[in-house]
Design a protein around this motif. Structure first.
Motif, PDB file in Angstrom:
ATOM      1  N   ASN A  31     -39.352  -7.371  -1.159  1.00  0.00           N
ATOM      2  CA  ASN A  31     -39.563  -7.584  -2.587  1.00  0.00           C
ATOM      3  C   ASN A  31     -41.070  -7.777  -2.816  1.00  0.00           C
ATOM      4  O   ASN A  31     -41.809  -8.157  -1.903  1.00  0.00           O
ATOM      5  CB  ASN A  31     -38.805  -8.825  -3.076  1.00  0.00           C
ATOM      6  N   ALA A  32     -41.499  -7.463  -4.038  1.00  0.00           N
ATOM      7  CA  ALA A  32     -42.910  -7.649  -4.393  1.00  0.00           C
ATOM      8  C   ALA A  32     -42.980  -8.076  -5.847  1.00  0.00           C
ATOM      9  O   ALA A  32     -42.208  -7.585  -6.681  1.00  0.00           O
ATOM     10  CB  ALA A  32     -43.674  -6.337  -4.190  1.00  0.00           C
ATOM     11  N   ALA A  33     -43.864  -9.016  -6.158  1.00  0.00           N
ATOM     12  CA  ALA A  33     -44.046  -9.457  -7.542  1.00  0.00           C
ATOM     13  C   ALA A  33     -45.507  -9.876  -7.757  1.00  0.00           C
ATOM     14  O   ALA A  33     -46.112 -10.485  -6.869  1.00  0.00           O
ATOM     15  CB  ALA A  33     -43.105 -10.623  -7.864  1.00  0.00           C
ATOM     16  N   PRO A  34     -46.062  -9.517  -8.947  1.00  0.00           N
ATOM     17  CA  PRO A  34     -47.465  -9.870  -9.216  1.00  0.00           C
ATOM     18  C   PRO A  34     -47.620 -11.320  -9.701  1.00  0.00           C
ATOM     19  O   PRO A  34     -46.766 -11.823 -10.429  1.00  0.00           O
ATOM     20  CB  PRO A  34     -47.854  -8.885 -10.329  1.00  0.00           C
ATOM     21  N   TYR A  35     -48.704 -11.943  -9.305  1.00  0.00           N
ATOM     22  CA  TYR A  35     -49.023 -13.313  -9.714  1.00  0.00           C
ATOM     23  C   TYR A  35     -50.523 -13.433  -9.946  1.00  0.00           C
ATOM     24  O   TYR A  35     -51.308 -12.741  -9.291  1.00  0.00           O
ATOM     25  CB  TYR A  35     -48.594 -14.335  -8.630  1.00  0.00           C
ATOM     26  N   SER A  36     -50.898 -14.311 -10.879  1.00  0.00           N
ATOM     27  CA  SER A  36     -52.338 -14.541 -11.044  1.00  0.00           C
ATOM     28  C   SER A  36     -52.685 -16.032 -11.100  1.00  0.00           C
ATOM     29  O   SER A  36     -53.838 -16.374 -11.296  1.00  0.00           O
ATOM     30  CB  SER A  36     -52.874 -13.803 -12.280  1.00  0.00           C
ATOM     31  N   TRP A  37     -51.677 -16.888 -10.914  1.00  0.00           N
ATOM     32  CA  TRP A  37     -51.978 -18.309 -10.771  1.00  0.00           C
ATOM     33  C   TRP A  37     -52.012 -18.567  -9.278  1.00  0.00           C
ATOM     34  O   TRP A  37     -51.023 -18.988  -8.680  1.00  0.00           O
ATOM     35  CB  TRP A  37     -50.911 -19.172 -11.450  1.00  0.00           C
ATOM     36  N   GLY A  51     -48.729 -20.627  -8.434  1.00  0.00           N
ATOM     37  CA  GLY A  51     -47.904 -21.268  -9.463  1.00  0.00           C
ATOM     38  C   GLY A  51     -46.817 -20.293  -9.893  1.00  0.00           C
ATOM     39  O   GLY A  51     -47.114 -19.254 -10.474  1.00  0.00           O
ATOM     40  N   ILE A  52     -45.577 -20.627  -9.594  1.00  0.00           N
ATOM     41  CA  ILE A  52     -44.456 -19.720  -9.897  1.00  0.00           C
ATOM     42  C   ILE A  52     -43.458 -20.424 -10.808  1.00  0.00           C
ATOM     43  O   ILE A  52     -43.056 -21.558 -10.533  1.00  0.00           O
ATOM     44  CB  ILE A  52     -43.766 -19.232  -8.602  1.00  0.00           C
ATOM     45  N   GLN A  53     -43.065 -19.734 -11.867  1.00  0.00           N
ATOM     46  CA  GLN A  53     -42.160 -20.333 -12.851  1.00  0.00           C
ATOM     47  C   GLN A  53     -40.927 -20.955 -12.185  1.00  0.00           C
ATOM     48  O   GLN A  53     -40.417 -20.427 -11.202  1.00  0.00           O
ATOM     49  CB  GLN A  53     -41.755 -19.306 -13.893  1.00  0.00           C
ATOM     50  N   THR A  57     -36.364 -17.072  -8.958  1.00  0.00           N
ATOM     51  CA  THR A  57     -36.743 -15.655  -8.934  1.00  0.00           C
ATOM     52  C   THR A  57     -36.537 -15.138  -7.510  1.00  0.00           C
ATOM     53  O   THR A  57     -36.378 -15.927  -6.573  1.00  0.00           O
ATOM     54  CB  THR A  57     -38.228 -15.490  -9.314  1.00  0.00           C
ATOM     55  N   GLU A  86     -43.380  -6.215 -11.588  1.00  0.00           N
ATOM     56  CA  GLU A  86     -42.914  -7.334 -12.403  1.00  0.00           C
ATOM     57  C   GLU A  86     -41.490  -7.074 -12.901  1.00  0.00           C
ATOM     58  O   GLU A  86     -40.741  -8.006 -13.201  1.00  0.00           O
ATOM     59  CB  GLU A  86     -43.858  -7.510 -13.599  1.00  0.00           C
ATOM     60  N   LYS A  92     -37.186  -2.053  -7.550  1.00  0.00           N
ATOM     61  CA  LYS A  92     -38.480  -1.976  -8.239  1.00  0.00           C
ATOM     62  C   LYS A  92     -39.623  -1.646  -7.279  1.00  0.00           C
ATOM     63  O   LYS A  92     -40.594  -1.011  -7.661  1.00  0.00           O
ATOM     64  CB  LYS A  92     -38.762  -3.273  -8.990  1.00  0.00           C
ATOM     65  N   ARG A 133     -44.000 -24.909 -13.584  1.00  0.00           N
ATOM     66  CA  ARG A 133     -44.191 -24.018 -12.445  1.00  0.00           C
ATOM     67  C   ARG A 133     -43.910 -24.753 -11.140  1.00  0.00           C
ATOM     68  O   ARG A 133     -44.181 -25.955 -11.031  1.00  0.00           O
ATOM     69  CB  ARG A 133     -45.663 -23.523 -12.381  1.00  0.00           C
ATOM     70  N   HIS A 157     -56.946 -10.915 -13.749  1.00  0.00           N
ATOM     71  CA  HIS A 157     -56.052 -10.953 -14.900  1.00  0.00           C
ATOM     72  C   HIS A 157     -56.633 -11.865 -15.975  1.00  0.00           C
ATOM     73  O   HIS A 157     -57.090 -12.967 -15.684  1.00  0.00           O
ATOM     74  CB  HIS A 157     -54.688 -11.482 -14.441  1.00  0.00           C
ATOM     75  N   PHE A 163     -56.911  -6.961 -18.223  1.00  0.00           N
ATOM     76  CA  PHE A 163     -57.522  -7.224 -16.913  1.00  0.00           C
ATOM     77  C   PHE A 163     -59.020  -6.972 -17.003  1.00  0.00           C
ATOM     78  O   PHE A 163     -59.496  -6.291 -17.917  1.00  0.00           O
ATOM     79  CB  PHE A 163     -56.916  -6.298 -15.846  1.00  0.00           C
TER      80      PHE A 163
HETATM   81  C1  LIG Z   1     -50.499  -9.587 -13.860  1.00  0.00           C
HETATM   82  C2  LIG Z   1     -49.315 -10.501 -13.771  1.00  0.00           C
HETATM   83  C3  LIG Z   1     -49.495 -11.812 -13.357  1.00  0.00           C
HETATM   84  C4  LIG Z   1     -48.403 -12.692 -13.276  1.00  0.00           C
HETATM   85  N1  LIG Z   1     -48.621 -13.970 -12.847  1.00  0.00           N
HETATM   86  C5  LIG Z   1     -47.597 -14.823 -12.738  1.00  0.00           C
HETATM   87  C6  LIG Z   1     -47.820 -16.147 -12.258  1.00  0.00           C
HETATM   88  O1  LIG Z   1     -48.923 -16.529 -11.867  1.00  0.00           O
HETATM   89  N2  LIG Z   1     -46.740 -16.976 -12.170  1.00  0.00           N
HETATM   90  C7  LIG Z   1     -45.469 -16.568 -12.522  1.00  0.00           C
HETATM   91  O2  LIG Z   1     -44.538 -17.359 -12.423  1.00  0.00           O
HETATM   92  N3  LIG Z   1     -45.240 -15.306 -12.957  1.00  0.00           N
HETATM   93  C8  LIG Z   1     -46.256 -14.426 -13.057  1.00  0.00           C
HETATM   94  N4  LIG Z   1     -46.018 -13.141 -13.469  1.00  0.00           N
HETATM   95  C9  LIG Z   1     -44.632 -12.729 -13.754  1.00  0.00           C
HETATM   96  C10 LIG Z   1     -43.851 -12.382 -12.483  1.00  0.00           C
HETATM   97  O3  LIG Z   1     -44.441 -11.283 -11.828  1.00  0.00           O
HETATM   98  C11 LIG Z   1     -42.390 -12.037 -12.898  1.00  0.00           C
HETATM   99  O4  LIG Z   1     -41.733 -13.243 -13.240  1.00  0.00           O
HETATM  100  C12 LIG Z   1     -41.600 -11.286 -11.835  1.00  0.00           C
HETATM  101  O5  LIG Z   1     -40.496 -10.674 -12.488  1.00  0.00           O
HETATM  102  C13 LIG Z   1     -41.069 -12.108 -10.688  1.00  0.00           C
HETATM  103  O6  LIG Z   1     -40.408 -11.211  -9.818  1.00  0.00           O
HETATM  104  P1  LIG Z   1     -39.357 -11.610  -8.702  1.00  0.00           P
HETATM  105  O7  LIG Z   1     -38.063 -11.969  -9.400  1.00  0.00           O
HETATM  106  O8  LIG Z   1     -39.227 -10.386  -7.875  1.00  0.00           O
HETATM  107  O9  LIG Z   1     -39.917 -12.775  -7.949  1.00  0.00           O
HETATM  108  C14 LIG Z   1     -47.098 -12.246 -13.600  1.00  0.00           C
HETATM  109  C15 LIG Z   1     -46.915 -10.914 -14.016  1.00  0.00           C
HETATM  110  C16 LIG Z   1     -48.014 -10.053 -14.111  1.00  0.00           C
HETATM  111  C17 LIG Z   1     -47.803  -8.632 -14.548  1.00  0.00           C
END
Ligand SMILES: Cc1cc2nc3c(=O)[nH]c(=O)nc-3n(C[C@H](O)[C@H](O)[C@H](O)COP(=O)(O)O)c2cc1C
Length: 176
Positions: A31-37, A51-53, A57, A86, A92, A133, A157, A163
């Motif tokens: 799996n891969a997901a973008p983060y900027s915190w 920092g992840i919500q 997830t 995302e 995905k 978070r 970001h 960006f």
């Molecule tokens: C550029 C970008 C930065 C993001 N940064 C964060 C973040 O810092 N924290 C967070 O909880 N979600 C962030 N998100 C949203 C997560 O990527 C989103 O919740 C994602 O669907 C999680 O995927 P997962 O279910 O595969 O873990 C960001 C999305 C984008 C496009």
């Protein structure tokens, strides 16, 4: 100076480095997901925070199960693919167009397009009673970079779909 509503206060902390966090589930599905915190929290040992919500997830579920993840620093040339990760859709990762390769010290995969890679072991997931978070703390167990990377390539970001990349670096004298 103009007062900013507290709802938007943390948006004033920008730009933030964009990363694509790769994990895998117990069956080995990536799996891969973008983060900027994301920020460093310790030099020795090297540790970072994301920092992840506070929701279960895929990233959080995989981290809890496998205790590993990889932080892939995003550059402009593949930012679109990273942001596509995302999406809350099946497969995905395949649909985003990123390519994965084996990591050196963890089972979670590395993104081949990344020029800076931090392989991490999960140290702790902190859940405070107030913050919305999770504070995910990871210890970096392997790091690598492509030395040709330039600052201008790094995708920072701002918020939403905005960006920016760093411009020319400059020196500020420090008294030691
Ligand atoms: C550029 C970008 C930065 C993001 N940064 C964060 C973040 O810092 N924290 C967070 O909880 N979600 C962030 N998100 C949203 C997560 O990527 C989103 O919740 C994602 O669907 C999680 O995927 P997962 O279910 O595969 O873990 C960001 C999305 C984008 C496009």
């Amino acid at each position: 100076m103009k007062e900013v509503h507290l709802e938007k206060a943390v948006r004033l902390i920008y730009p933030r480095i964009t990363v694509l966090v790769t994990t895998q589930n117990a069956q080995g599905k990536p799996n891969a997901a973008p983060y900027s915190w994301m920020a460093p929290v310790s030099f020795t040992p090297p540790m970072l925070y994301i920092g992840i919500q506070r929701k279960e997830t895929l990233t959080i579920k995989n981290m809890r199960k496998t205790k590993e993840f990889v932080v892939n620093i995003v550059t402009k040339n593949w930012a679109k693919k990273a942001v596509a990760c995302e999406a809350k859709i099946e497969d995905k990762v395949e649909k985003s167009g990123i390519t994965l390769r084996e990591s050196k010290k963890v089972r979670a995969p590395t993104v081949s397009e990344a020029k800076i890679v931090l392989e991490c072991k999960l140290h702790e997931i902190i859940e405070t009673d107030k913050a919305d978070r999770f504070l995910v703390i990871g210890e970096i167990v392997y790091a690598e970079n492509d030395e040709t990377i330039s600052n201008e390539e790094i995708a920072m970001h701002i918020s939403g779909e905005e960006f920016v990349s760093p411009g020319q670096s400059y020196a500020v004298k420090r008294k030691k």
